[in-house]
Design a protein around this motif. Sequence first.
Motif, PDB file in Angstrom:
ATOM      1  N   UNK A   1     103.715 -41.603 -23.901  1.00 52.12           N
ATOM      2  CA  UNK A   1     104.693 -41.859 -22.850  1.00 52.12           C
ATOM      3  C   UNK A   1     105.722 -42.911 -23.180  1.00 52.12           C
ATOM      4  N   UNK A   2     105.446 -43.792 -24.136  1.00 55.24           N
ATOM      5  CA  UNK A   2     106.366 -44.893 -24.430  1.00 55.24           C
ATOM      6  C   UNK A   2     107.713 -44.403 -24.939  1.00 55.24           C
ATOM      7  N   UNK A   3     107.751 -43.249 -25.565  1.00 55.16           N
ATOM      8  CA  UNK A   3     109.021 -42.705 -26.061  1.00 55.16           C
ATOM      9  C   UNK A   3     109.700 -41.805 -25.034  1.00 55.16           C
ATOM     10  N   UNK A   4     109.129 -41.704 -23.855  1.00 51.37           N
ATOM     11  CA  UNK A   4     109.679 -40.875 -22.790  1.00 51.37           C
ATOM     12  C   UNK A   4     110.070 -41.700 -21.564  1.00 51.37           C
ATOM     13  N   UNK A   5     110.112 -43.019 -21.702  1.00 50.83           N
ATOM     14  CA  UNK A   5     110.591 -43.895 -20.635  1.00 50.83           C
ATOM     15  C   UNK A   5     109.731 -43.924 -19.387  1.00 50.83           C
ATOM     16  N   UNK A   6     108.408 -43.729 -19.531  1.00 50.51           N
ATOM     17  CA  UNK A   6     107.551 -43.627 -18.348  1.00 50.51           C
ATOM     18  C   UNK A   6     107.430 -44.933 -17.562  1.00 50.51           C
ATOM     19  N   UNK A   7     107.852 -46.052 -18.148  1.00 50.15           N
ATOM     20  CA  UNK A   7     107.852 -47.299 -17.373  1.00 50.15           C
ATOM     21  C   UNK A   7     108.959 -47.322 -16.328  1.00 50.15           C
TER      22      UNK A   7
END
Length: 171
Positions: free
Chosen positions: A77-83
């Motif tokens: 998820x870190x490369x998909x902007x989930x934050x």
Amino acid sequence: MELVIVSDTHGDRAILESIQQQHPHADAYLYAGDSELAASDSIFETYQAVQGNMDFDAFPMTRTIEVAGITVFMTHGHRFGVNFDLTQLIAAGQEVGAQLIVFGHTHQLGVERHDNMVVLNPGSISQPRGQFADIGGTYAVVTGNRHALNVQYLNRQSQVQPELSRTFTLV
């Protein structure tokens, strides 16, 4: 169909073994990143894993698998902007025709429906954050078929947290 979904153990290999022992007949064991273990570790002969931002070995960034007619898209998820939001993640899932999207990274459990997809974060089994951190770590078990998915969250002792259970109808 039964899927066992875990994320963010951060070096706690023993919990992965324990969870596997609690669910010996699962159709698939999915690991959504940040194990901090070597990709060659024998635990990944069972768990299908993706690379998290704290993994420094050769895991794939995403996986798309089919289990019992359900297409699952998985990433950390870190490369998909989930934050920030789930827009990029949902688009990636739509691109592969997923009915279930699995991600980690935030250490916060959550599940929701978008169009005809269930988007699920099992939370962190070792370093939980957010509203449900007091459970002490969670993972998810998904059962069902192409028509409906039932999601249950369990704690480190493999006890179901009934207040978090949800069922989603798929079209």
